[in-house]
Design an enzyme around this catalytic site. Sequence first.
Site, PDB file in Angstrom:
ATOM      1  N   CYS A  86       0.837  -1.201   0.000  1.00  0.00           N
ATOM      2  CA  CYS A  86       0.000   0.000   0.000  1.00  0.00           C
ATOM      3  C   CYS A  86       0.878   1.259   0.000  1.00  0.00           C
ATOM      4  CB  CYS A  86      -0.954  -0.055   1.190  1.00  0.00           C
ATOM      5  SG  CYS A  86      -2.343   1.075   1.028  1.00  0.00           S
ATOM      6  N   HIS A 206      -3.803  -5.729   1.098  1.00  0.00           N
ATOM      7  CA  HIS A 206      -3.233  -5.983   2.417  1.00  0.00           C
ATOM      8  C   HIS A 206      -3.295  -7.442   2.839  1.00  0.00           C
ATOM      9  CE1 HIS A 206      -2.601  -1.791   3.512  1.00  0.00           C
ATOM     10  NE2 HIS A 206      -3.743  -1.522   2.899  1.00  0.00           N
ATOM     11  N   GLU A 208      -1.443  -8.831   4.807  1.00  0.00           N
ATOM     12  CA  GLU A 208      -1.099  -8.925   6.239  1.00  0.00           C
ATOM     13  C   GLU A 208      -2.331  -8.880   7.130  1.00  0.00           C
ATOM     14  OE1 GLU A 208      -0.847  -6.250   4.424  1.00  0.00           O
ATOM     15  OE2 GLU A 208      -0.911  -4.386   5.594  1.00  0.00           O
TER      16      GLU A 208
END
Lengths: 233, 578, 80, 80
Positions: A86, A206, A208
């Site tokens: 990002c 994302h 994560e």
Amino acid sequence: MKAGIVLFPGTNRERDMAQALRLVSGRDPVMLWHRDTSLPQLDLVVLPGGFSFGDYLRSGAMGAHSPLMREIRSFAERGGHVLGVCNGFQILTEAQLLPGALLRNAGMRFLAQEHFLRVETADSPFTRDWSKGDVFRAPLAHGDGNYTAAPDVLDRLEAEDRVAFRYVSAQGQDDAADRRCNPNGSQRSIAGVLSENRRVCGLMPHPENLVDPDLGATDGVPLFSSLVKSLVA
Amino acid sequence: MSMTVNAELAARFGLSAEEYQKVLDIMGRVPSLTELGIFSVMWSEHCSYKSSRVHLKTLPTKAPWVIHGPGENAGVVDIGEGLAAVFKMESHNHPSFIEPYQGAATGVGGILRDVFTMGARPVANLNALRFGDPSLPVTRRVIDGVVRGIGGYGNCVGVPTVGGEINFHPAYNGNPLVNAMTVGIARTDKIFLSAAAGIGNPVVYVGSKTGRDGIHGATMSSAEFDEHAASKRPTVQVGDPFTEKLLIEACLELMATDAIVAIQDMGAAGLTSSAVEMAGKGGVGIELDLDKVPQRETGMTAYEMMLSESQERMLMVLKPERTETARTIFEKWDLDFAVVGVLTDTARITVRHNGRTEADIPLAPLADEAPLYHRPLVHTPPPGRIGIVADPVGIEHALLTLLACPDLASRAWVWNQYDSGVGGQTSRRPGAADAAIVRVEGTRRGLAMTTDCTPRYCQADAHAGGAQAVAEAWRNITATGALPLAVTDNLNFGNPEKPEIMGQFADAVRGMGEACRALDFPVVSGNVSLYNQTSHPNGISTPILPTPAIGAIGVIEDVTKAVGLAMPEGCELVLIGE
Amino acid sequence: MKIRVNVMLKEGVLDPQGKAIGHAFEVLGFSNVGEVRVGKTIELEVDTADREAAAAQGEAMARELLANLVIEDFAVEVAE
Amino acid sequence: MKIRVNVMLKEGVLDPQGKAIGHAFEVLGFSNVGEVRVGKTIELEVDTADREAAAAQGEAMARELLANLVIEDFAVEVAE
Ligand SMILES: Nc1ncnc2c1ncn2[C@@H]1O[C@H](COP(=O)(O)OP(=O)(O)O)[C@@H](O)[C@H]1O
């Protein structure tokens, strides 16, 4: 795998990234401050998401000029592995460690929704635990994720197999002109790219945020397990 | 406008003749302009709760798990494992009509500060929004700006926006409601309060510089909104979420040391209310030297600085020997840091500027003699019986109509602009369960949270509507498997000087109180927004629907056990209750 | 001396903001509007009395920070 | 005819972008820079041959859409 996470003023997904690295690699990452002038011994540098310097001029522009970025550039030149997610991806393009740029989303709105990515190459330290063509869920959370580059740059990325991820529908279809497949209008639906030596990777979504079974999803795990496999000798 | 201090200027500052006479009595002389400004903001509806206080006192606020109830910057409840949830809801209604994006954004910024001021890391934002008729262009403009503003601020500071509600009704055409709620997590033994202590301790200003933003915002937001609003228009405050993010990190870093004696954010009426409240609560005096205040503009007067509502600022009292530690932390985060005053034993607030004393007010009467009204009230007549409703359209058509109506249609286009996952702890995002669930970092626990109110119920019967809003919040939390803990509220009503409105207010509060008592669900924080009215060109002024928005939280010991809305295949549907 | 730096997307780079504004004009009934492009203006004071030095500094600031030359062009004006 | 509309925050309104850019200049070693303000430039084509009509239209478009008059001022230029 020894990983370091870079903190810029305005970074806000460092805790998410640390949690993912800890869960998958079993090791705590170290936190690095943007004003540091040297890097510790590391296998992986991660630039996490957020709004470095508020993203007030262009997303990632001011972060790219931080003192630590000079060290990260030479780390990358020496063959070090760098992941930018990002805002981290935006910083890597602004620092020209990755080609292209990220413009305002085509719909002009911030996109915060779950979406789907297709793995375009398994031939990289970031993607080896996937197979080419795998489709997985990944949350989007960005206002400036509209990937653009000159046509010859895009051709080269494809010719060198350096498109890592594409935005696709749940069924895995890509269609750059259809916002349901390619929500931010990125050219050729590109969501993530690799550097020439394949050791620097940037992507907008994302993974994560999808690594914890307790929170109901593990779609993002292969990104981190690929890195563990590649970087733990 | 002439700035000679007299009854007329006092009236323009929102003080009644009687209130102005009290000022004269307390001061024993004609106050200076700065002093008048301080009285007018401290005695505004917004800061003094002069119309609502007598009713709010009836709400239940205690339970064994309540650590701090109303009166602090936010409510604090024990959630186990040595941790506390810190939460509150606050309105930014009028600013959001004037400038929807910035009004909503600064509303989010303000409520975040209330929570991290207490030592909590903000972990979730919610909101409760009411807009006018959705077919009007002005409604579209307002809703678009508000939604972008909430997202723009929350996404940038990196606090997930995990829930909320939206209603539409023409009564909100000229007066939308923007209520923002923040939930944070702190250690129970590391809660920071605002009562100043220690004569001689330095008073420190941190954050952004002061400009001429929003002067008289507090009195403005308490004044009825009419067609002259444009000419009274204060300089709109622009939010700076990047600076707020730095302020969160710097404050939490400083809070990990033992440097802070007291801390207070600068909200409405900025320097005035923070200085007066800190000193007043601590029973000490405070002396401010405005020459030391970091300033964004040149030539600001004492009056302007004391009333400025510039955002992203905090006031702290530090242990003198730790001042340099604190300075180092704030400089690391590129924030202004200035010692602007000192605590004194005078029990007065004194303000100096350019070598002159611009204000010198005794603190006790400023607080104790603040106006308090038992306003006359009339109750809303009970609604007539509805009787049997004919079905002229058939169930299928009725269902489709309901699904398509703006009050029930999907809100995905709203929450898809809010980052609901940042922080990496979101277990149930908007749309996934009756309440949002965010895991408490480092534990398996989850916090369930929701905002609820059905204004048309309150319009028909404020007492039942107030109780219903509490019950709905309780049900939403219970439905996820969490144990409901406590409530924050945001009471949005019309002009309290009208007995019908005051009746709605009193009845809604009574209903809320009864429901909270019955459910063992105390109110630990809240906010009141009155004078939500729109004047029409023909001179008529209409109130909004009575809107006592309820925010609530609960705790679930194991997030993996939380229940969502998605129905797994092969399950049976069971109806519980009548 | 006062400098103004104008930063615009390069010819050929799709401008999502310009496109959105162009669309909004149509909705508002401005039907005679062609392509719309959106850029940024950065105004600043530099402490020098020398016009050429100011222009050179503006150029340097644009190259280093204000413009991303991969996608943007810029122009520097020094005010009277 | 080509119109350019410049939109800047009003005097006295906080400009977070300008503030952050000013700070970045310091970090980059441009130490002689005073206040920085950031604005928007909108360039567009209107299909008319009349300069005054073009200017009037630019003004109308700025009021209706391009500038937020609560916090922003604007200026319209018609190119040669
Ligand atoms: N303003 C808002 N901001 C964020 N989420 C919202 C907002 N309005 C509604 N939502 C979310 O949309 C979902 C549906 O809202 P609503 O229809 O009000 O649900 P319910 O009636 O179950 O409370 C909920 O998850 C709610 O949190």
